[in-house]
Design a protein around this motif. Structure first.
Motif, PDB file in Angstrom:
ATOM      1  N   PRO A   1      11.767  -4.596   4.574  1.00 21.58           N
ATOM      2  CA  PRO A   1      10.731  -5.420   5.206  1.00 21.58           C
ATOM      3  C   PRO A   1      11.248  -6.023   6.511  1.00 21.58           C
ATOM      4  O   PRO A   1      12.344  -6.588   6.554  1.00 21.58           O
TER       5      PRO A   1
ATOM      6  N   HIS B   1       9.491   2.820   9.898  1.00 21.15           N
ATOM      7  CA  HIS B   1       9.381   4.060   9.129  1.00 21.15           C
ATOM      8  C   HIS B   1       8.592   5.052   9.967  1.00 21.15           C
ATOM      9  O   HIS B   1       7.363   5.050   9.959  1.00 21.15           O
TER      10      HIS B   1
ATOM     11  N   GLU C   1       0.845  -1.204   0.000  1.00 21.03           N
ATOM     12  CA  GLU C   1       0.000   0.000   0.000  1.00 21.03           C
ATOM     13  C   GLU C   1       0.873   1.245   0.000  1.00 21.03           C
ATOM     14  O   GLU C   1       1.767   1.361   0.857  1.00 21.03           O
TER      15      GLU C   1
ATOM     16  N   TYR D   1       3.438   2.986   2.213  1.00 22.93           N
ATOM     17  CA  TYR D   1       2.951   3.022   3.592  1.00 22.93           C
ATOM     18  C   TYR D   1       3.165   1.671   4.264  1.00 22.93           C
ATOM     19  O   TYR D   1       3.516   1.605   5.446  1.00 22.93           O
ATOM     20  N   ARG D   2       2.973   0.585   3.510  1.00 23.20           N
ATOM     21  CA  ARG D   2       3.031  -0.743   4.118  1.00 23.20           C
ATOM     22  C   ARG D   2       3.724  -1.721   3.176  1.00 23.20           C
ATOM     23  O   ARG D   2       3.465  -1.731   1.969  1.00 23.20           O
ATOM     24  N   LEU D   3       4.600  -2.541   3.759  1.00 24.66           N
ATOM     25  CA  LEU D   3       5.314  -3.570   3.008  1.00 24.66           C
ATOM     26  C   LEU D   3       4.906  -4.957   3.495  1.00 24.66           C
ATOM     27  O   LEU D   3       4.500  -5.131   4.644  1.00 24.66           O
ATOM     28  N   ASP D   4       5.065  -5.932   2.617  1.00 26.36           N
ATOM     29  CA  ASP D   4       4.843  -7.325   2.973  1.00 26.36           C
ATOM     30  C   ASP D   4       6.165  -7.905   3.467  1.00 26.36           C
ATOM     31  O   ASP D   4       7.074  -8.168   2.678  1.00 26.36           O
TER      32      ASP D   4
ATOM     33  N   GLU E   1       2.428  -2.183  12.004  1.00 31.56           N
ATOM     34  CA  GLU E   1       1.470  -1.608  11.065  1.00 31.56           C
ATOM     35  C   GLU E   1       2.042  -1.479   9.663  1.00 31.56           C
ATOM     36  O   GLU E   1       1.324  -1.687   8.669  1.00 31.56           O
ATOM     37  N   ARG E   2       3.326  -1.159   9.567  1.00 32.46           N
ATOM     38  CA  ARG E   2       3.894  -0.799   8.274  1.00 32.46           C
ATOM     39  C   ARG E   2       4.775  -1.873   7.654  1.00 32.46           C
ATOM     40  O   ARG E   2       5.159  -1.767   6.496  1.00 32.46           O
ATOM     41  N   GLY E   3       5.140  -2.894   8.427  1.00 34.61           N
ATOM     42  CA  GLY E   3       6.033  -3.915   7.893  1.00 34.61           C
ATOM     43  C   GLY E   3       7.447  -3.418   7.703  1.00 34.61           C
ATOM     44  O   GLY E   3       8.249  -4.047   6.998  1.00 34.61           O
ATOM     45  N   LYS E   4       7.800  -2.343   8.356  1.00 37.58           N
ATOM     46  CA  LYS E   4       9.126  -1.731   8.291  1.00 37.58           C
ATOM     47  C   LYS E   4       9.191  -0.696   9.401  1.00 37.58           C
ATOM     48  O   LYS E   4       8.164  -0.286   9.955  1.00 37.58           O
TER      49      LYS E   4
ATOM     50  N   THR F   1      13.476   2.303   6.492  1.00 35.54           N
ATOM     51  CA  THR F   1      12.218   2.771   5.905  1.00 35.54           C
ATOM     52  C   THR F   1      11.858   2.028   4.629  1.00 35.54           C
ATOM     53  O   THR F   1      10.736   2.177   4.132  1.00 35.54           O
TER      54      THR F   1
END
Length: 353
Positions: free
Chosen positions: A123, A82, A16, A26-29, A77-80, A120
């Motif tokens: 993952p 950041h 996302e 915003y978000r990583l897997d 929340e973000r998978g990183k 940032t």
């Protein structure tokens, strides 16, 4: 929606919004299996960047448990890692657990490495709730898993230095390398050595930038620090020819201090202060035709650009992007050959322990 094909820059990990690079996402897997050109790292320690840690510390009034909870929330929340306020993250050290057959990074399973790309865009999954971290230092012991893309950068930890010390150097290794390049370029283009002012000179990136400026042949180096304690420490180190106290957010005040100490404005001004509002003071402190290098993640680049325009300042402004070829080994060599740098880094680590 179909899963995107593996990408050397990590586009397949972006959840996302779709279509942006991992750093801007915003978000990583962080849970997908390692692809053919990725590397999986078993993480043992994170190093939060100074601007991010300062913001978290301030936002939570120095409450370590609250800071730890905030970092866990961000990563979950973000998978990183950041920081949504500062936009920055940090870096990590760990052991290579898996190497895809097509990875170009030259790493092997079992290598202890430091990543030289930002958290940032990395993952990251935390497995231990950061139980070993008190929330009160930039270095975060942890059990976690991270993924490096084909276009990532990592360095094998040197055997002659403690891991925590190497991590602290790697965290800011882009600053001395670029400072050296700019000081060298000034001499080649102008036919004379540069005068260099470093704002935030008592910190990690600041002290290494001073050492790099001297190593590159600067004719005079000035360290600008925030208080008497920092002035005494930096003066005793001998890293700067002169050290002055000034508020880097006071544009007129800091420029007056730099000009008085150097006898003129600086040819090169390096900004390593991890608080906002230092842009205009750096510009006013720099000679026409000179260069300002912004290394702080707290820098407002619109403020810098519009401020220079409004001041009719003929200065080149550079963003320190954290990468210059050979930057990691150059920073380590500065530490190895200059005991003053090593002493400053080791004192900082002891204070954070």
């Amino acid at each position: 929606m179909a899963q995107p094909p593996p990408s050397p820059i990590g586009l397949h990990r972006v959840l996302e919004p779709h279509g942006v690079l991992p750093q801007a996402a915003y978000r990583l897997d962080a849970t997908a299996p390692t692809t053919a050109d990725e590397v999986r790292i078993d993480v043992e320690r994170l190093n939060l960047d100074a601007a991010s840690f300062r913001q978290l510390h301030s936002a939570h009034n120095g409450d370590g448990a609250a800071i730890r909870g905030a970092v866990l929330d961000i990563i979950g929340e973000r998978g990183k890692m950041h920081n949504p306020v500062t936009g920055s993250g940090g870096m990590l050290i760990g052991t290579v657990a898996e190497v895809g057959p097509d990875s170009p990074l030259g790493l092997s399973v079992g290598d202890r490495v430091a990543t030289l790309v930002s958290l940032t865009l990395t993952p990251l999954i935390v497995h231990d709730e950061l139980r070993e971290w008190d929330g009160l230092s930039e270095q975060v012991p942890c059990s976690a898993t991270a993924t490096l893309f084909a276009r990532s950068i990592a360095a094998v930890l040197p055997p002659d230095l403690p891991a925590e010390l190497a991590l602290a150097v790697f965290d800011v290794c882009g600053a001395p390398a670029l400072t050296s390049r700019i000081v060298t370029r000034h001499r080649e283009l102008r036919g004379r050595a540069a005068t260099v002012a470093v704002l935030g000179a008592a910190g990690k990136s600041g002290s290494l930038s001073l050492a790099a400026a001297r190593d590159a042949g600067a004719i005079s180096t000035l360290g600008v620090v925030r208080d008497e304690n920092e002035r005494r420490g930096l003066t005793a180190s001998g890293l700067a020819d002169d050290v002055v106290i000034a508020d880097a957010t006071d544009a007129v005040g800091v420029s007056a201090a730099v000009t008085a100490a150097l006898g003129a404005r600086a040819d090169v001004t390096v900004v390593c202060v991890d608080v906002p509002g230092c842009e205009h003071g750096a510009i006013l402190s720099t000679n026409d035709g000179g260069t300002v290098v912004f290394f702080s993640m707290a820098t407002s680049f619109p403020a810098a650009a519009l401020g220079a325009e409004g001041l009719a300042a003929d200065v080149e402004m550079l963003i320190g992007n954290g990468y210059t070829p050979g930057h990691a080994e150059y920073a380590l060599n500065l530490l190895r050959k200059d005991s003053a740098i090593r002493d400053m880094f080791e004192r900082r680590l002891r204070a954070e322990a």
